[in-house]
Design an enzyme around this catalytic site. Sequence first.
Site, short mmCIF file in Angstrom:
data_model
loop_
_atom_site.label_atom_id
_atom_site.label_comp_id
_atom_site.label_asym_id
_atom_site.label_seq_id
_atom_site.Cartn_x
_atom_site.Cartn_y
_atom_site.Cartn_z
N GLU A 46 20.02 -48.87 0.01
CA GLU A 46 20.91 -47.72 -0.15
C GLU A 46 20.12 -46.44 -0.36
OE1 GLU A 46 23.97 -48.10 0.51
OE2 GLU A 46 24.34 -50.23 0.13
N ASN B 78 19.90 -43.33 2.28
CA ASN B 78 20.28 -41.95 1.90
C ASN B 78 19.23 -40.96 2.38
OD1 ASN B 78 22.70 -42.56 0.72
ND2 ASN B 78 22.03 -42.25 -1.38
N ARG C 112 29.37 -43.90 7.41
CA ARG C 112 28.91 -43.92 6.03
C ARG C 112 30.13 -44.15 5.14
NH1 ARG C 112 25.00 -45.70 6.05
NH2 ARG C 112 24.48 -45.03 3.93
#
Lengths: 104, 149
Positions: B48, B52, B106
């Site tokens: 994650e 990002n 997303r």
Amino acid sequence: MNIQASLTADGLVFRLSGEIDHYSVQSAFEFIESTLSETPAGAVALDFAEVSFMDTSGLALIIKTGKAVGADVGGLSVINANTRIRQILDVAGLSSAVLREDAQ
Amino acid sequence: MKEINKVRFEFLSRSVNESLARAYIAVFCAQADPTVDEVGDVKTAVSEAVTNAVVHAYPDTLGRVRVVARLFDDSSVEVVVRDWGVGIADVQKAREPLFTTGDDMRSGMGFTIMESFCDKIKVKSVPGKGTTITLRKSFSTKAGDGAAI
């Protein structure tokens, strides 16, 4: 990640295998979208039995597929999700919407 | 709490490198003899954080993403994912479940998952300068173990 589609008595099943992440979801969704456009409307399932890893990119895939399938034609089911994938679905509040009891 | 090992690796913000970062961290964490679930937790959280950086840090170009991982003698790991990109304007907002500035691939759940799977996460960001995400996880110590080789 690999994705294969098959039409069964229970509807259209997409079998995913390998790792579902940001890198792999775009092409997976493109395959799902084009297969849906060529298949008669009906129940659709995403089979996670062979998925070795999933992060929240998989959530986006499930949500987007759900929207593409629509709610009025049997809807979308997520099947054979392991404990970790179920956990991610729980955190996102999606479990009751899409999770189904493990099926073959 | 004493540091017993440390690794540092960098890669360009290409999406294909997300799996590389996961694999690297998983192998590093294995040194602490965690359970499969515990490694899975760290792998997911790192995925994650790295994603990002890949998606948001460098909008029209490629940039550096650095991962520093440390193991401590109390069976805990700290992973720091850092970029020198655009930064996050409002970190509190960014950490809200379902909030994303990305497209419809997303989910906006990245920070929520990091928080669920790690013991502690810290996010520092300066717009225009970059973002640092620090993840901490303690692995269970297994009672009754014989000597590890």
